[in-house]
Design a protein around this motif. Structure first.
Motif, PDB file in Angstrom:
ATOM      1  N   LEU A 125       0.987  -1.106   0.286  1.00  0.00           N
ATOM      2  CA  LEU A 125      -0.025   0.128   0.105  1.00  0.00           C
ATOM      3  C   LEU A 125       0.883   1.239   0.086  1.00  0.00           C
ATOM      4  CD1 LEU A 125      -2.909  -0.915   2.439  1.00  0.00           C
ATOM      5  CD2 LEU A 125      -2.943  -0.229   0.066  1.00  0.00           C
ATOM      6  N   GLY A 128       2.878   1.880  -3.314  1.00  0.00           N
ATOM      7  CA  GLY A 128       1.962   2.024  -4.368  1.00  0.00           C
ATOM      8  C   GLY A 128       1.939   0.987  -5.324  1.00  0.00           C
ATOM      9  N   GLU A 254      -5.592   3.673   5.540  1.00  0.00           N
ATOM     10  CA  GLU A 254      -4.889   3.926   4.290  1.00  0.00           C
ATOM     11  C   GLU A 254      -5.726   3.671   3.045  1.00  0.00           C
ATOM     12  OE1 GLU A 254      -1.670   5.104   3.718  1.00  0.00           O
ATOM     13  OE2 GLU A 254      -2.079   5.622   5.926  1.00  0.00           O
ATOM     14  N   LEU A 258      -7.019   6.041  -0.224  1.00  0.00           N
ATOM     15  CA  LEU A 258      -6.389   5.846  -1.399  1.00  0.00           C
ATOM     16  C   LEU A 258      -7.672   5.751  -2.455  1.00  0.00           C
ATOM     17  CD1 LEU A 258      -4.019   3.085  -1.301  1.00  0.00           C
ATOM     18  CD2 LEU A 258      -3.403   5.386  -1.993  1.00  0.00           C
ATOM     19  N   GLN A 259      -8.935   5.778  -1.769  1.00  0.00           N
ATOM     20  CA  GLN A 259      -9.967   5.995  -2.534  1.00  0.00           C
ATOM     21  C   GLN A 259     -10.825   7.435  -2.441  1.00  0.00           C
ATOM     22  OE1 GLN A 259     -12.678   2.061  -2.806  1.00  0.00           O
ATOM     23  NE2 GLN A 259     -11.432   1.597  -0.794  1.00  0.00           N
TER      24      GLN A 259
END
Length: 282
Positions: A125, A128, A254, A258-259
């Motif tokens: 995560l 990336g 996290e 990321l969304q």
């Protein structure tokens, strides 16, 4: 002209020496439209960029150092336990005791495996490697799968889980990783809720976000600790005897971030906790 060139060269050399030594270049009280005025401004700007990059690298080094220290701390106990049980097993002749030691070895192995899998997820995560794919998925199904995964643990403590979400409720999200985030929050709720407690999951569509609320009637979280619970490897002092390594909520936050979403917690000691997960509607 020779004098001007000499002075310019001296100033440039002095400024470059300051930059090499990590010193801040002083802004000189000269018109900015002159050659040295323009050069001085650009050198100060470059020096500022270098300084920020240097501070960033130093911070990353400190984070890596802290991470390695945390890994060492988290793996030390199960490895020491494994060594101890193996030594005891070698000297034990009684069959019942041997089975007990083998069971303990299996538990410690599972703990190490869970830790390693969590570390791999965190690493993927943060670097990336994992690509979040937000597509229109049925949120009802995602929540249902997360609840199903946690039901066996809840049944052991006779905790009832209630879910309130419309069927065929579509929200753009990564179904796999959102399920992982929800499961982590639910696991945390089960862990810190007493026997015969309850956990309620509800969904509310707002103007910009869809809110998923996970509320329990467990021990609650003190206000001064509510910012800490999302830190990597954080565990509350009074629950160190509980199973876990303190990465579930960190990973959940996290994944949601990321969304383009976010998480909040509302709680008070003895009054349970409510985790609110916000996913953008579009």
């Amino acid at each position: 002209m020779k004098k001007d060139i000499y002075e310019f060269t001296e100033k440039l050399d002095r400024s470059l020496e300051d930059m090499a030594a990590g010193k801040e270049i002083e802004k000189e009280a000269i018109p900015s439209e002159t050659l040295w005025g323009k050069t001085n401004e650009k050198l100060r700007r470059i020096g500022g960029i270098w300084k920020k990059n240097s501070e960033k690298k130093q911070k990353e080094k400190e984070q890596i150092k802290e991470w390695i220290s945390d890994i060492s701390h988290q793996t030390k106990t199960p490895i020491a336990n494994l060594k101890m049980y193996v030594e005891l097993l070698q000297d034990e002749t009684e069959e019942e005791k041997r089975r007990e030691f083998l069971s303990n070895i299996s538990k410690q192995t599972n703990k190490l495996d869970f830790f390693i899998q969590s570390m791999v997820k965190m690493s993927r995560l943060e670097t990336g490697v994992i690509e979040i794919r937000q597509e229109n998925h049925d949120l009802y199904r995602t929540i249902g799968q997360a609840v199903s995964a946690i039901v066996p643990k809840a049944e052991q403590k006779k905790i009832r889980i209630y879910a309130d979400c419309e069927e065929e409720y579509c929200v753009k999200h990564d179904a796999k990783w959102t399920e992982e985030a929800l499961e982590n929050v639910l696991d945390n709720a089960v862990k810190y809720t007493g026997r015969q407690g309850r956990i309620c999951v509800s969904v509310t569509r707002q103007e910009i976000y869809t809110r998923i609320s996970i509320r329990d009637n467990g021990k609650g979280i003190a206000p001064e600790r509510q910012a800490e619970i999302f830190r990597r490897f954080y565990r509350e002092p009074e629950v160190h005897d509980q199973e876990g390594i303190g990465v579930g909520l960190y990973l959940a936050r996290e994944i949601i971030a990321l969304q383009n979403g976010y998480m909040e917690v509302c709680s008070a000691p003895g009054a349970g906790a409510e985790f609110q997960i916000y996913l953008p509607n579009s």
